[in-house]
Design a protein around this motif. Sequence first.
Motif, PDB file in Angstrom:
ATOM      1  N   LEU A 198       0.834  -1.204   0.000  1.00  0.00           N
ATOM      2  CA  LEU A 198       0.000   0.000   0.000  1.00  0.00           C
ATOM      3  C   LEU A 198       0.868   1.254   0.000  1.00  0.00           C
ATOM      4  O   LEU A 198       0.619   2.194  -0.764  1.00  0.00           O
ATOM      5  CB  LEU A 198      -0.921   0.001   1.223  1.00  0.00           C
ATOM      6  N   ARG A 199       1.884   1.281   0.840  1.00  0.00           N
ATOM      7  CA  ARG A 199       2.773   2.444   0.899  1.00  0.00           C
ATOM      8  C   ARG A 199       3.472   2.657  -0.451  1.00  0.00           C
ATOM      9  O   ARG A 199       3.525   3.784  -0.957  1.00  0.00           O
ATOM     10  CB  ARG A 199       3.812   2.244   2.009  1.00  0.00           C
ATOM     11  N   ARG A 200       3.960   1.587  -1.024  1.00  0.00           N
ATOM     12  CA  ARG A 200       4.633   1.697  -2.316  1.00  0.00           C
ATOM     13  C   ARG A 200       3.693   2.252  -3.385  1.00  0.00           C
ATOM     14  O   ARG A 200       4.027   3.181  -4.121  1.00  0.00           O
ATOM     15  CB  ARG A 200       5.154   0.317  -2.740  1.00  0.00           C
ATOM     16  N   ASP A 201       2.487   1.686  -3.457  1.00  0.00           N
ATOM     17  CA  ASP A 201       1.540   2.100  -4.493  1.00  0.00           C
ATOM     18  C   ASP A 201       1.108   3.556  -4.316  1.00  0.00           C
ATOM     19  O   ASP A 201       0.977   4.297  -5.303  1.00  0.00           O
ATOM     20  CB  ASP A 201       0.310   1.193  -4.476  1.00  0.00           C
ATOM     21  N   CYS A 202       0.874   3.971  -3.063  1.00  0.00           N
ATOM     22  CA  CYS A 202       0.441   5.350  -2.833  1.00  0.00           C
ATOM     23  C   CYS A 202       1.538   6.346  -3.194  1.00  0.00           C
ATOM     24  O   CYS A 202       1.270   7.403  -3.782  1.00  0.00           O
ATOM     25  CB  CYS A 202       0.014   5.538  -1.378  1.00  0.00           C
ATOM     26  N   LEU A 203       2.787   6.018  -2.851  1.00  0.00           N
ATOM     27  CA  LEU A 203       3.888   6.911  -3.199  1.00  0.00           C
ATOM     28  C   LEU A 203       4.037   7.037  -4.711  1.00  0.00           C
ATOM     29  O   LEU A 203       4.250   8.131  -5.245  1.00  0.00           O
ATOM     30  CB  LEU A 203       5.183   6.411  -2.570  1.00  0.00           C
ATOM     31  N   ILE A 204       3.893   5.919  -5.420  1.00  0.00           N
ATOM     32  CA  ILE A 204       3.980   5.967  -6.883  1.00  0.00           C
ATOM     33  C   ILE A 204       2.831   6.791  -7.453  1.00  0.00           C
ATOM     34  O   ILE A 204       3.028   7.684  -8.291  1.00  0.00           O
ATOM     35  CB  ILE A 204       3.983   4.545  -7.469  1.00  0.00           C
ATOM     36  N   ARG A 205       1.619   6.481  -7.012  1.00  0.00           N
ATOM     37  CA  ARG A 205       0.441   7.199  -7.531  1.00  0.00           C
ATOM     38  C   ARG A 205       0.512   8.689  -7.247  1.00  0.00           C
ATOM     39  O   ARG A 205       0.188   9.527  -8.106  1.00  0.00           O
ATOM     40  CB  ARG A 205      -0.824   6.608  -6.917  1.00  0.00           C
ATOM     41  N   ASP A 206       0.933   9.046  -6.027  1.00  0.00           N
ATOM     42  CA  ASP A 206       0.963  10.456  -5.612  1.00  0.00           C
ATOM     43  C   ASP A 206       2.278  11.138  -5.978  1.00  0.00           C
ATOM     44  O   ASP A 206       2.561  12.246  -5.506  1.00  0.00           O
ATOM     45  CB  ASP A 206       0.713  10.550  -4.105  1.00  0.00           C
ATOM     46  N   ARG A 207       3.080  10.467  -6.811  1.00  0.00           N
ATOM     47  CA  ARG A 207       4.335  11.010  -7.333  1.00  0.00           C
ATOM     48  C   ARG A 207       5.319  11.394  -6.235  1.00  0.00           C
ATOM     49  O   ARG A 207       6.035  12.381  -6.330  1.00  0.00           O
ATOM     50  CB  ARG A 207       4.054  12.203  -8.261  1.00  0.00           C
ATOM     51  N   HIS A 208       5.296  10.586  -5.179  1.00  0.00           N
ATOM     52  CA  HIS A 208       6.210  10.771  -4.048  1.00  0.00           C
ATOM     53  C   HIS A 208       6.061  12.155  -3.413  1.00  0.00           C
ATOM     54  O   HIS A 208       7.018  12.721  -2.884  1.00  0.00           O
ATOM     55  CB  HIS A 208       7.668  10.526  -4.475  1.00  0.00           C
ATOM     56  N   ARG A 209       4.844  12.681  -3.467  1.00  0.00           N
ATOM     57  CA  ARG A 209       4.568  13.986  -2.862  1.00  0.00           C
ATOM     58  C   ARG A 209       3.361  13.903  -1.942  1.00  0.00           C
ATOM     59  O   ARG A 209       2.427  13.123  -2.180  1.00  0.00           O
ATOM     60  CB  ARG A 209       4.313  15.049  -3.937  1.00  0.00           C
ATOM     61  N   THR A 232      -2.270   7.672 -11.927  1.00  0.00           N
ATOM     62  CA  THR A 232      -1.247   6.951 -12.686  1.00  0.00           C
ATOM     63  C   THR A 232      -1.726   6.768 -14.121  1.00  0.00           C
ATOM     64  O   THR A 232      -2.940   6.770 -14.382  1.00  0.00           O
ATOM     65  CB  THR A 232      -0.970   5.574 -12.058  1.00  0.00           C
ATOM     66  N   PRO A 233      -0.794   6.621 -15.061  1.00  0.00           N
ATOM     67  CA  PRO A 233      -1.202   6.379 -16.451  1.00  0.00           C
ATOM     68  C   PRO A 233      -2.119   5.166 -16.528  1.00  0.00           C
ATOM     69  O   PRO A 233      -1.853   4.119 -15.942  1.00  0.00           O
ATOM     70  CB  PRO A 233       0.127   6.123 -17.174  1.00  0.00           C
ATOM     71  N   GLU A 234      -3.223   5.333 -17.215  1.00  0.00           N
ATOM     72  CA  GLU A 234      -4.215   4.266 -17.395  1.00  0.00           C
ATOM     73  C   GLU A 234      -4.779   3.776 -16.062  1.00  0.00           C
ATOM     74  O   GLU A 234      -5.373   2.700 -15.993  1.00  0.00           O
ATOM     75  CB  GLU A 234      -3.615   3.091 -18.185  1.00  0.00           C
ATOM     76  N   ARG A 235      -4.565   4.585 -14.998  1.00  0.00           N
ATOM     77  CA  ARG A 235      -5.119   4.282 -13.658  1.00  0.00           C
ATOM     78  C   ARG A 235      -4.766   2.864 -13.199  1.00  0.00           C
ATOM     79  O   ARG A 235      -5.613   2.113 -12.706  1.00  0.00           O
ATOM     80  CB  ARG A 235      -6.631   4.488 -13.644  1.00  0.00           C
ATOM     81  N   THR A 236      -3.509   2.505 -13.360  1.00  0.00           N
ATOM     82  CA  THR A 236      -3.067   1.188 -12.908  1.00  0.00           C
ATOM     83  C   THR A 236      -3.118   1.073 -11.384  1.00  0.00           C
ATOM     84  O   THR A 236      -3.174  -0.029 -10.838  1.00  0.00           O
ATOM     85  CB  THR A 236      -1.635   0.909 -13.392  1.00  0.00           C
ATOM     86  N   ILE A 237      -3.079   2.215 -10.677  1.00  0.00           N
ATOM     87  CA  ILE A 237      -3.284   2.254  -9.220  1.00  0.00           C
ATOM     88  C   ILE A 237      -4.510   3.119  -8.978  1.00  0.00           C
ATOM     89  O   ILE A 237      -4.562   4.272  -9.413  1.00  0.00           O
ATOM     90  CB  ILE A 237      -2.053   2.834  -8.492  1.00  0.00           C
ATOM     91  N   GLU A 238      -5.505   2.579  -8.288  1.00  0.00           N
ATOM     92  CA  GLU A 238      -6.770   3.294  -8.143  1.00  0.00           C
ATOM     93  C   GLU A 238      -6.593   4.586  -7.352  1.00  0.00           C
ATOM     94  O   GLU A 238      -5.788   4.648  -6.415  1.00  0.00           O
ATOM     95  CB  GLU A 238      -7.818   2.393  -7.477  1.00  0.00           C
TER      96      GLU A 238
END
Length: 383
Positions: free
Chosen positions: A158-169, A314-320
């Motif tokens: 979850l932490r990994r996916d959120c950081l990726i989705r939120d662009r580490h911000r 994320t591109p194509e919403r790969t992470i909701e």
Amino acid sequence: MASPLYHPCHQSSSLENIIDFSPEPPLETELRDHASRRLHRICEHFDTGIPQGDFSRPRLIRYTYTYSLSQESRDYFLRSFFQAVDLRIGENELVNFEDIRSKFFDFGEYLFNNFFLPVKASANKTPQPSPALHSAVRGAQGQGGQQYVGTGSRLSTLRRDCLIRDRHRCVISRKFDFAEAEERLNTLGRAQDDEGNLLENDPDDPEYLEVAHILPHSLTKLNRRGELDHSKQSALAILNMFDVGAAELIQGPEIDRPRNAITLTPFLHRSFSNFQVYFEHVPDGDHTYTIKTFHSEYLFRRAAFPVTRELYLTPERTIEPPSRRLLAIHCAIAHILHLSAAGDYIDKMYRDMEEKGVQADGSTPLGRFVSLAISEQSSSVCT
């Protein structure tokens, strides 16, 4: 007149069967409007303001109904309320307020003790496990079984996916994650954000970021038998008073999906989890929110509140993306806690317990702490 004394055992046994979400047809418009007017009249009769050192049960009831997010939820609330105070939902007779006084306040206590108190009390910071080492160590110790559902690898993912989705911000302050910036600097010799911009040109220094659950992780914490205890079941049932079906979005492993989490700085994480910071959806903006706070302007003079942010995808919403429904429920809970003073009351309860302990004069609401502690202890093995 003061509200009746808190009687947890009596309350639970008399009210837990009233919150029933078996499928029922919607109320007819005329009946719904009539019941809504009666509910407001009853709440207004008992509303004598915010009692000193306490919270307002009438306002807790009224605003829980007001902030329900769907007509179906409001219908369920009306049915539950009139059953709780032992009145027929469609009758036109004058209400004998003294006859329903204790039942009315018991219903407010039921909502407080079974939902608002545990949600506010358990909305501490989401566990922040290290991605791989945490799971490896626990697995080597034989601690990777079913009783640990909800932690370990799932939270790391979850932490990994959120950081990726939120662009580490941070989704509010837009500060970049310090750990990621340091890793990129050490690996690449320069620190750039996810869009290739040099971080040295950012207006703010990087800061360690955390993943924050929108609705608290402990809402669906299992007990020693791997089941939801009665208090958790009651909380999820009351959650349906805000938005019918919303409980299904966070049951079991669903609680740890990216739709129920956002990336925040530690300070904003704590404020968000304490329902002092909330998101209001901007009409005509799919993922745009105005973020506001109940913190005093005097203490928050340099903070950019309110601030409007479009959440990253994320591109194509790969992470909701973060769920609009869950953010709306969080916003509703924040307003109810604030307008009824229940949030301040819970904060004061905990401060008093930390600073003074249990008082011999009976001023400590010990029953609330005992019931909450028993609930948390029964779930502790499954955290």
